[in-house]
Structure formats: structure tokens, C-alpha cells
Design an enzyme around this catalytic site. Structure first.
Site, PDB file in Angstrom:
ATOM      1  N   TYR A   1      39.995  39.880  47.844  1.00 43.75           N
ATOM      2  CA  TYR A   1      39.981  41.079  48.976  1.00 43.75           C
ATOM      3  C   TYR A   1      40.555  40.426  50.329  1.00 43.75           C
ATOM      4  CZ  TYR A   1      36.693  43.422  45.814  1.00 43.75           C
ATOM      5  OH  TYR A   1      36.058  44.070  44.715  1.00 43.75           O
TER       6      TYR A   1
ATOM      7  N   LYS B   1      36.794  34.036  34.859  1.00 40.98           N
ATOM      8  CA  LYS B   1      37.940  34.523  33.942  1.00 40.98           C
ATOM      9  C   LYS B   1      38.800  33.340  33.586  1.00 40.98           C
ATOM     10  CE  LYS B   1      39.540  38.088  31.586  1.00 40.98           C
ATOM     11  NZ  LYS B   1      38.854  38.231  30.346  1.00 40.98           N
TER      12      LYS B   1
ATOM     13  N   ASP C   1      34.057  39.684  31.540  1.00 41.28           N
ATOM     14  CA  ASP C   1      34.113  40.860  30.607  1.00 41.28           C
ATOM     15  C   ASP C   1      32.753  40.624  29.651  1.00 41.28           C
ATOM     16  OD1 ASP C   1      35.304  38.641  29.843  1.00 41.28           O
ATOM     17  OD2 ASP C   1      36.918  39.602  28.571  1.00 41.28           O
TER      18      ASP C   1
ATOM     19  N   ASP D   1      31.195  42.057  43.332  1.00 40.93           N
ATOM     20  CA  ASP D   1      31.126  43.434  43.528  1.00 40.93           C
ATOM     21  C   ASP D   1      30.691  44.280  42.265  1.00 40.93           C
ATOM     22  OD1 ASP D   1      31.507  45.665  44.993  1.00 40.93           O
ATOM     23  OD2 ASP D   1      33.759  45.235  45.431  1.00 40.93           O
TER      24      ASP D   1
ATOM     25  N   ASP E   1      26.727  45.881  41.235  1.00 38.62           N
ATOM     26  CA  ASP E   1      26.622  47.390  41.018  1.00 38.62           C
ATOM     27  C   ASP E   1      25.956  47.651  39.426  1.00 38.62           C
ATOM     28  OD1 ASP E   1      27.159  47.898  43.877  1.00 38.62           O
ATOM     29  OD2 ASP E   1      28.508  49.512  43.290  1.00 38.62           O
TER      30      ASP E   1
END
Ligand code: NAD
Length: 354
Positions: free
Chosen positions: A138, A189, A221, A245, A249
Site C-alpha cells: 500500500y 505467502k 490462502d 486488511d 474483514d
């Protein structure tokens, strides 16, 4: 306790007004609380032509803690990127060095049926997601959209984490785990990304200083899958900005409504920005139907993390539990048989319970 209050946009002013009532009660009962208001997001753009105006920056810098509602609204969607409300959020986080974002996902017994998962999967759930907040893709440079030699456009972003960025957030993660059930799962990852390989190496290294904490690693994942398959296996989840992020959620929905979830973003000295996990909900703004509990619970986190007042934190959390036990529900958590309540009335009920 000098607190900057930044209501922001959409439902922001409505929900923050309820949290301010709670702060008023704490002040009346003896805490030395000072509150000062400022603009951020679309409200900052409207007031000063900037989503993070200079006066707000100054206010945030001189306060011990910031309480923020939410930013964003349809009317700002076509502004150039630097003027968009969300830039106000990114700038305040970066400007104050708020690198550690704590998001608890806790299922209240009274709301176990509001979850989209089966009650037995989520009953008693209590996870803390720690998301790194000021690094990763980001903020990485270079980024942009360029035109290739063949005339086609290509978008690109850069993911990076330095050792020190990983190390400092890992320490926050292990310290949180020490205060809880001493289990930390680091999510990355590392099978594909070099950034994640370094992440895993540094987290493993930091773990040597916390021998009581049981460390595990999981690919993002798989973590996304495990969160809906068997969420109670987790205690503290430590992860980077982008993965956090998305996973936070996802975890929010385990609890029934995003309207229940508070968050804290801390710097090295526990100065913090406290805000609900949800956005400005323009679809319900101004209707007095928003759930203010995430914002009120954010005040509880502020008392705990910035002001080290566990008593005040627990008092607020107990008041929220008490209104839920009384059967009061805003529309997002309503079920038949309960008493439907508006935003302001929910705030009043928490004040009464306090
Ligand atoms: P959102 O979280 O605002 O809303 C998603 C859904 O949840 C909507 O149906 C909304 O009505 C509902 N909802 C959210 N908070 C609620 C509450 N307290 N009580 C009851 N229902 C609630 O997400 P979105 O719709 O994707 O985004 C709307 C705007 O908010 C956008 O401009 C977005 O950029 C912004 N946003 C801001 C933040 C922030 O300020 N931290 C975070 C996410 C999105």
C-alpha cells in the site's frame, strides 16, 4: 487524557457522538479527559480543501489519542486521488507512525446467532488480528500505470518490508500473545513472495525472545480458509498490511456485524488512533440506524492501550454486554424478539448501563 475527536463522514458524526457521551460519563466520574474536535476525510476536504488539513494534523500530533468515526462518501468518489477522503486516513496513520493495528474479533454470547457461520463454530470466539499498517504494497514505491512499448498499459505496485518494520510489529504481536493464551500464528505467502520469506525469518527470530509463546506459520490462502472452517484454532494472528486488511474483514463477519468491531492503531509509545473497523456507510447515514457499539468499544480499547486504564476499559465493555443482554439491537444485529433501537438510543442505553 487529551483526545482528538475526528467524526469524519457518513455515519461518522452519529456514531462518534455516542462515543463522546461515554467519554463524558468517564470525565464526570473523575478521569481527566479533554476533547477537541477536528475534520478529516471528506469533511476535511469540505472545510479546508484537504482530507487531512494542517489544523487536524497539528491536533492529532499534540493529543495522546485520536478517536475517528469513518471517512468516505459518494460525493467524493470523482476527486483526484490525493483529495479523496481515504487519503486522510492513510496520511494520519503514516504521519503518526501508527504501525500496529489491533482488531479483536469477539463473538458476544448474545449475538452468536447473528454470525453467518454455525453457532458451534463461533460460540466463544475471541481472536486478535494484528495487522502491520504503515508498510507493504500500500505504501511501496515505485507504483503507477505505465504504457508499454506495444501501447498496452500496465499497472504496478511494489511490495516491501524491511527487517526493522517486521521486527517491531512482531514484538507487539508476541506481547499481545503473552497477555492472552500465548499462541501466535504468523500469516504470510512465503511459498511465493520474497517479502514473505524475510517476514517469516524475522518473526521466527523474534520468537526466540518469547519462549512461552507457541508460534505457528500459515500461508494466507489457507488462513482465509481456516478462518471460516475452524476459526477458534486462532488466538493472535500477526500479518502484513494487505493480508491483514482482507483477513480482518473476513474475521469481522464471523462475529455477526462489522458494526460491533473496534480497532486500535498504535505507535511505538502506545499513542493510538481508535476507530470502528467499518466505513462511513453512506447508505444509512443520517438515518439514526447505525450501530455505534464498534465506536464505543474503540473507546474501551483507547482506555486499555493508550491510557492503561483497564478499569475504564472493562467498565465500557461490561456496559455494552449489559445493553445486549437487555435485548437492545440496532438494525444490523436485529433478530425477532429483540428490541429494535436507533443509534442515539443505543448510545443512551450504554450511558445508562455505565
Ligand atoms: P462500509 O463499512 O461503510 O459499509 C458496508 C456495509 O456495512 C453497508 O451496508 C453499511 O450500511 C454497513 N455498515 C457499516 N457500518 C455499520 C454500522 N456501524 N452499523 C450498521 N451497518 C453498518 O463499507 P463500504 O460500503 O465498502 O464503504 C463506504 C465508504 O466508506 C467508502 O467511501 C469507503 O471508502 C469508506 N471506508 C472507510 C473506512 C474507514 O473510514 N476506516 C473503512 C472502509 C471503507
Amino acid at each position: 487524557m487529551k483526545i482528538a475527536i475526528l467524526p469524519g463522514d457518513g455515519i461518522g458524526p452519529e456514531i462518534v457522538a455516542q462515543a463522546a457521551k461515554v467519554l463524558e460519563v468517564l470525565r464526570r466520574d473523575g478521569l481527566k479527559i479533554e476533547m477537541e474536535y477536528g475534520h478529516i476525510g471528506g469533511a476535511g476536504y469540505d472545510a479546508a480543501g484537504d482530507p487531512f488539513p494542517k489544523e487536524t494534523e497539528e491536533l492529532a500530533r499534540t493529543c495522546d489519542a485520536v478517536l475517528l468515526g469513518a471517512v468516505g462518501g459518494y460525493q467524493y468518489d470523482n476527486l483526484p486521488r490525493p483529495m479523496r477522503p481515504e487519503q486522510g486516513l492513510l496520511r494520519i496513520r503514516k504521519g503518526l507512525g501508527l504501525f500496529a493495528n489491533l482488531r479483536p474479533a469477539l463473538v458476544y454470547p448474545e449475538l452468536v446467532n447473528s454470525s453467518t457461520l454455525k453457532p458451534e463454530l463461533v460460540s466463544g470466539l475471541d481472536i486478535m488480528i494484528l495487522r502491520e499498517l504503515t508498510g507493504d504494497i500500500y505504501f511501496g514505491q515505485p507504483r503507477g500505470i505505465k504504457t508499454l512499448e506495444n501501447g498496452e498499459r500496465q499497472g504496478f505496485d511494489t511490495m516491501h518490508y524491511s527487517e526493522s518494520e517486521i521486527r517491531r510489529v512482531a514484538h507487539v504481536g508476541f506481547k499481545s500473545a503473552m497477555k492472552r493464551s500465548k499462541k501466535l500464528c504468523s500469516v504470510d505467502k512465503a511459498n511465493v513472495l520474497d517479502t514473505s520469506m524475510l517476514w517469516r525469518e524475522i518473526v521466527t527470530d523474534v520468537a526466540r525472545e518469547y519462549s512461552e509463546v507457541e508460534l505457528s506459520h500459515m500461508y494466507v490462502d489457507n488462513a482465509a480458509m481456516q478462518l471460516v472452517r475452524a476459526p477458534k484454532q486462532f488466538d493472535v494472528i500477526l500479518t502484513g498490511n494487505m493480508f491483514g486488511d482482507i483477513l480482518s474483514d473476513e474475521a469481522s463477519m464471523l462475529t455477526g456485524s462489522i458494526g460491533m468491531l473496534p480497532s486500535a492503531s498504535l505507535d511505538e509509545n502506545n499513542k493510538g488512533l481508535y476507530e470502528p473497523c467499518h466505513g462511513s456507510a453512506p447508505d444509512i447515514a443520517g438515518q439514526d440506524v447505525a450501530n455505534p457499539l464498534a465506536t464505543i468499544l474503540s473507546v474501551a480499547m483507547m482506555m486499555r492501550y493508550t491510557f492503561s486504564s483497564e478499569t475504564a476499559a472493562q467498565r465500557i465493555e461490561a456496559a455494552v454486554r449489559s445493553v445486549l443482554r437487555q435485548g437492545l439491537r440496532t438494525a444490523d444485529i436485529f433478530e425477532t424478539g429483540m428490541q429494535k433501537t436507533g443509534c442515539a438510543a443505543m448510545g443512551d442505553a450504554v450511558v445508562a448501563a455505565l
